[in-house]
Design a protein around this motif. Structure first.
Motif, PDB file in Angstrom:
ATOM      1  N   PRO A 161     -11.181  20.000   0.388  1.00  0.00           N
ATOM      2  CA  PRO A 161      -9.867  19.858   1.017  1.00  0.00           C
ATOM      3  C   PRO A 161      -8.713  20.225   0.085  1.00  0.00           C
ATOM      4  CG  PRO A 161     -10.717  17.713   0.404  1.00  0.00           C
ATOM      5  CD  PRO A 161     -11.833  18.689   0.170  1.00  0.00           C
ATOM      6  N   GLY A 162      -7.771  20.977   0.626  1.00  0.00           N
ATOM      7  CA  GLY A 162      -6.564  21.304  -0.127  1.00  0.00           C
ATOM      8  C   GLY A 162      -6.755  22.329  -1.218  1.00  0.00           C
ATOM      9  N   VAL A 163      -7.920  22.973  -1.284  1.00  0.00           N
ATOM     10  CA  VAL A 163      -8.190  23.955  -2.336  1.00  0.00           C
ATOM     11  C   VAL A 163      -8.134  25.362  -1.734  1.00  0.00           C
ATOM     12  CG1 VAL A 163      -9.830  24.747  -4.088  1.00  0.00           C
ATOM     13  CG2 VAL A 163      -9.654  22.299  -3.553  1.00  0.00           C
ATOM     14  N   TYR A 164      -7.218  26.184  -2.247  1.00  0.00           N
ATOM     15  CA  TYR A 164      -7.071  27.558  -1.761  1.00  0.00           C
ATOM     16  C   TYR A 164      -7.099  28.577  -2.891  1.00  0.00           C
ATOM     17  CZ  TYR A 164      -5.681  25.068   2.418  1.00  0.00           C
ATOM     18  OH  TYR A 164      -5.675  24.236   3.483  1.00  0.00           O
ATOM     19  N   GLY A 165      -6.810  28.128  -4.103  1.00  0.00           N
ATOM     20  CA  GLY A 165      -6.817  29.009  -5.250  1.00  0.00           C
ATOM     21  C   GLY A 165      -7.204  28.246  -6.499  1.00  0.00           C
ATOM     22  N   ARG A 166      -7.370  28.971  -7.582  1.00  0.00           N
ATOM     23  CA  ARG A 166      -7.761  28.335  -8.843  1.00  0.00           C
ATOM     24  C   ARG A 166      -6.698  27.337  -9.297  1.00  0.00           C
ATOM     25  NH1 ARG A 166      -8.987  33.838  -9.892  1.00  0.00           N
ATOM     26  NH2 ARG A 166     -11.225  34.264  -9.922  1.00  0.00           N
ATOM     27  N   ALA A 169      -1.641  24.007  -3.828  1.00  0.00           N
ATOM     28  CA  ALA A 169      -2.716  24.768  -3.191  1.00  0.00           C
ATOM     29  C   ALA A 169      -3.505  25.634  -4.156  1.00  0.00           C
ATOM     30  CB  ALA A 169      -2.137  25.641  -2.079  1.00  0.00           C
ATOM     31  N   GLY A 170      -3.000  25.836  -5.359  1.00  0.00           N
ATOM     32  CA  GLY A 170      -3.687  26.674  -6.333  1.00  0.00           C
ATOM     33  C   GLY A 170      -2.967  28.000  -6.533  1.00  0.00           C
ATOM     34  N   GLU A 171      -3.497  28.820  -7.427  1.00  0.00           N
ATOM     35  CA  GLU A 171      -2.903  30.124  -7.713  1.00  0.00           C
ATOM     36  C   GLU A 171      -3.192  31.080  -6.561  1.00  0.00           C
ATOM     37  OE1 GLU A 171      -4.424  31.505 -11.419  1.00  0.00           O
ATOM     38  OE2 GLU A 171      -3.907  29.663 -12.506  1.00  0.00           O
ATOM     39  N   LEU A 172      -2.137  31.574  -5.943  1.00  0.00           N
ATOM     40  CA  LEU A 172      -2.275  32.444  -4.780  1.00  0.00           C
ATOM     41  C   LEU A 172      -1.545  33.759  -5.019  1.00  0.00           C
ATOM     42  CD1 LEU A 172      -1.574  29.797  -1.971  1.00  0.00           C
ATOM     43  CD2 LEU A 172      -3.814  30.582  -2.798  1.00  0.00           C
ATOM     44  N   LEU A 173      -1.874  34.747  -4.202  1.00  0.00           N
ATOM     45  CA  LEU A 173      -1.151  36.007  -4.215  1.00  0.00           C
ATOM     46  C   LEU A 173       0.153  35.823  -3.459  1.00  0.00           C
ATOM     47  CD1 LEU A 173      -4.158  38.372  -3.385  1.00  0.00           C
ATOM     48  CD2 LEU A 173      -3.159  37.930  -5.633  1.00  0.00           C
ATOM     49  N   VAL A 174       1.165  36.564  -3.836  1.00  0.00           N
ATOM     50  CA  VAL A 174       2.465  36.471  -3.177  1.00  0.00           C
ATOM     51  C   VAL A 174       2.913  37.870  -2.784  1.00  0.00           C
ATOM     52  CG1 VAL A 174       4.890  35.798  -3.397  1.00  0.00           C
ATOM     53  CG2 VAL A 174       3.098  34.410  -4.478  1.00  0.00           C
ATOM     54  N   ASP A 175       3.242  38.039  -1.520  1.00  0.00           N
ATOM     55  CA  ASP A 175       3.733  39.324  -1.037  1.00  0.00           C
ATOM     56  C   ASP A 175       5.117  39.583  -1.626  1.00  0.00           C
ATOM     57  OD1 ASP A 175       5.406  40.971   1.086  1.00  0.00           O
ATOM     58  OD2 ASP A 175       3.285  41.415   1.459  1.00  0.00           O
ATOM     59  N   TYR A 212      -0.751  34.064   0.110  1.00  0.00           N
ATOM     60  CA  TYR A 212      -2.006  34.347   0.801  1.00  0.00           C
ATOM     61  C   TYR A 212      -3.113  34.511  -0.233  1.00  0.00           C
ATOM     62  CZ  TYR A 212      -1.389  39.226  -0.668  1.00  0.00           C
ATOM     63  OH  TYR A 212      -1.241  40.367  -1.424  1.00  0.00           O
ATOM     64  N   ASN A 213      -4.341  34.590   0.234  1.00  0.00           N
ATOM     65  CA  ASN A 213      -5.460  34.851  -0.669  1.00  0.00           C
ATOM     66  C   ASN A 213      -6.487  35.799  -0.095  1.00  0.00           C
ATOM     67  OD1 ASN A 213      -6.704  33.213   1.198  1.00  0.00           O
ATOM     68  ND2 ASN A 213      -7.187  31.545  -0.208  1.00  0.00           N
ATOM     69  N   ALA A 214      -6.229  36.340   1.116  1.00  0.00           N
ATOM     70  CA  ALA A 214      -7.191  37.248   1.741  1.00  0.00           C
ATOM     71  C   ALA A 214      -6.467  38.333   2.529  1.00  0.00           C
ATOM     72  CB  ALA A 214      -8.138  36.476   2.657  1.00  0.00           C
ATOM     73  N   ASN A 215      -6.910  39.549   2.348  1.00  0.00           N
ATOM     74  CA  ASN A 215      -6.401  40.670   3.135  1.00  0.00           C
ATOM     75  C   ASN A 215      -7.282  40.885   4.349  1.00  0.00           C
ATOM     76  OD1 ASN A 215      -4.160  42.044   1.399  1.00  0.00           O
ATOM     77  ND2 ASN A 215      -5.827  41.648  -0.049  1.00  0.00           N
ATOM     78  N   GLY A 216      -6.659  41.378   5.438  1.00  0.00           N
ATOM     79  CA  GLY A 216      -7.406  41.625   6.663  1.00  0.00           C
ATOM     80  C   GLY A 216      -7.094  42.972   7.254  1.00  0.00           C
ATOM     81  N   VAL A 217      -7.585  43.219   8.452  1.00  0.00           N
ATOM     82  CA  VAL A 217      -7.353  44.487   9.133  1.00  0.00           C
ATOM     83  C   VAL A 217      -5.882  44.598   9.543  1.00  0.00           C
ATOM     84  CG1 VAL A 217      -9.718  44.579   9.987  1.00  0.00           C
ATOM     85  CG2 VAL A 217      -7.933  43.549  11.407  1.00  0.00           C
ATOM     86  N   ASN A 218      -5.473  45.818   9.795  1.00  0.00           N
ATOM     87  CA  ASN A 218      -4.106  46.093  10.255  1.00  0.00           C
ATOM     88  C   ASN A 218      -3.042  45.556   9.307  1.00  0.00           C
ATOM     89  OD1 ASN A 218      -5.152  47.327  12.607  1.00  0.00           O
ATOM     90  ND2 ASN A 218      -5.256  45.362  13.669  1.00  0.00           N
ATOM     91  N   GLY A 219      -3.377  45.525   8.017  1.00  0.00           N
ATOM     92  CA  GLY A 219      -2.411  45.073   7.023  1.00  0.00           C
ATOM     93  C   GLY A 219      -2.150  43.578   7.026  1.00  0.00           C
ATOM     94  N   THR A 236     -13.232  29.774  -4.631  1.00  0.00           N
ATOM     95  CA  THR A 236     -12.014  30.356  -4.050  1.00  0.00           C
ATOM     96  C   THR A 236     -12.014  31.857  -4.219  1.00  0.00           C
ATOM     97  OG1 THR A 236     -10.766  30.128  -6.114  1.00  0.00           O
ATOM     98  CG2 THR A 236     -10.714  28.263  -4.587  1.00  0.00           C
ATOM     99  N   LEU A 237     -11.236  32.526  -3.371  1.00  0.00           N
ATOM    100  CA  LEU A 237     -11.063  33.969  -3.486  1.00  0.00           C
ATOM    101  C   LEU A 237     -10.093  34.323  -4.591  1.00  0.00           C
ATOM    102  CD1 LEU A 237     -10.875  35.444   0.134  1.00  0.00           C
ATOM    103  CD2 LEU A 237     -12.485  36.079  -1.659  1.00  0.00           C
ATOM    104  N   ALA A 238      -8.933  33.632  -4.575  1.00  0.00           N
ATOM    105  CA  ALA A 238      -7.882  33.964  -5.523  1.00  0.00           C
ATOM    106  C   ALA A 238      -8.068  33.207  -6.826  1.00  0.00           C
ATOM    107  CB  ALA A 238      -6.520  33.622  -4.919  1.00  0.00           C
TER     108      ALA A 238
END
Length: 314
Positions: free
Chosen positions: A262-267, A274-280, A287-294, A312-314
């Motif tokens: 619970p509550g874990v999305y990044g390192r 939430a952890g270390e995440l990517l930032v647009d 976010y931490n995951a890319n998908g279709v259609n950008g 985690t992904l990120a």
């Protein structure tokens, strides 16, 4: 008399503290629980896992814009996208579920492939705006097919038994047809009812450490919160579809592939962070995951049964 009054006050304070702890534990399904649960041993209870080619049928109950429906349908497509999306991707996240299948049957592990199935709209609230679990199951049955998972998504103005009180969504199985038990998922849009519980970290939490909310990657707090919950419930559905697959803790309230983290999305995640995440760089969305259609999504960490840690992904 003064001593008796002091004792009474102390008792009241203890009861209040106990009630707050109880409320916190009920809402700690994924967002604010300490990650020390990662050290608990996951168990395989020798039941079947969902396998093969499965279609995900979406049943939309209530008022959803077409742009909102596209957020979810693109997410489902992203999970098994054959295209080479930017990394980290939702497909890479979903592929980690295969570890459960390998451990369940090392000599001959089964495979799992998801695809977007049919979509059914109920825009006129045919069952009203307050639904029971039985009604959720009935809605799920309307999308039931062989080799499919029915996903019921309820709009922001629909109340469901237990929603915002003890759960943000759920999964289960039913025997509404003559076929084998059918699996289903229900997820509610919490934007106007309880975003602090079910759409964190895109909304300020009601309980626990307070930190500024993150910007939602699809610019919709309610829908991005639904993606988090749907992702976790999908992982729980395929690895523990009938209550005798992979889980830890009591069968009546199991911790599954995602709810065990619970509550874990990044390192580096900890309660309230939430952890270390990517930032647009353009929108400032996390976010931490890319998908279709950008598309960009935030997906939960999954319990890795081979290492007994949250991955985690990120």
């Amino acid at each position: 008399m003064m001593a008796a009054l002091c004792i009474t006050v102390v008792k009241l304070l203890l009861l209040l503290l106990l009630s707050l702890v109880t409320i916190n534990s009920a809402f700690a399904a994924r967002q604010l629980t300490d990650s020390t649960q990662q050290t608990l041993r996951f168990q395989y209870h020798h039941g079947p896992l969902l396998s093969g080619k499965l279609s995900i049928n979406l049943i939309w109950y209530g008022n959803f814009k077409s742009t909102q429906r596209a957020i979810v349908s693109d997410f489902i497509t992203s999970l098994s996208s054959p295209k080479s999306e930017s990394q980290p991707s939702a497909a890479t996240w979903w592929a980690s579920v295969s570890k459960y299948y390998l451990l369940a049957n090392p000599k001959k592990p089964s495979f799992l492939s998801l695809s977007l199935g049919k979509q059914i709209l109920h825009p006129n609230y045919s069952l009203g705006k307050t639904l029971t679990t039985k009604q959720i199951e009935a809605l799920a049955a309307s999308g039931e097919d062989v080799n499919s998972i029915s996903v019921v998504l309820t709009a922001a103005d629909v109340a469901v038994d237990g929603f915002c009180m003890s759960r943000c969504g759920s999964h289960g199985s039913s025997h509404v047809s003559k076929n084998a038990p059918a699996t289903y998922i229900w997820v509610g849009n919490s934007e106007t009812q309880c975003p602090g519980q079910c759409a964190w970290p895109f909304h300020q939490p009601i309980y626990g450490p307070q930190s500024p909310p993150l910007v939602a990657p699809n610019n919709d707090v309610g829908m991005d919160g639904m993606i988090i919950n749907l992702a976790g419930l999908l992982a729980g559905t395929v690895t523990n579809p009938f209550g005798n697959g992979y889980f830890q803790g009591p069968k009546e309230a199991p911790l599954e592939a995602a709810s065990a983290c619970p509550g874990v999305y990044g390192r580096g995640a900890y309660p309230g962070y939430a952890g270390e995440l990517l930032v647009d760089p353009t929108s400032g969305a996390s976010y931490n995951a890319n998908g279709v259609n950008g598309r960009k999504y935030l997906v939960p960490a999954l319990y890795d049964p081979s290492t007994s840690t949250c991955s985690t992904l990120a």
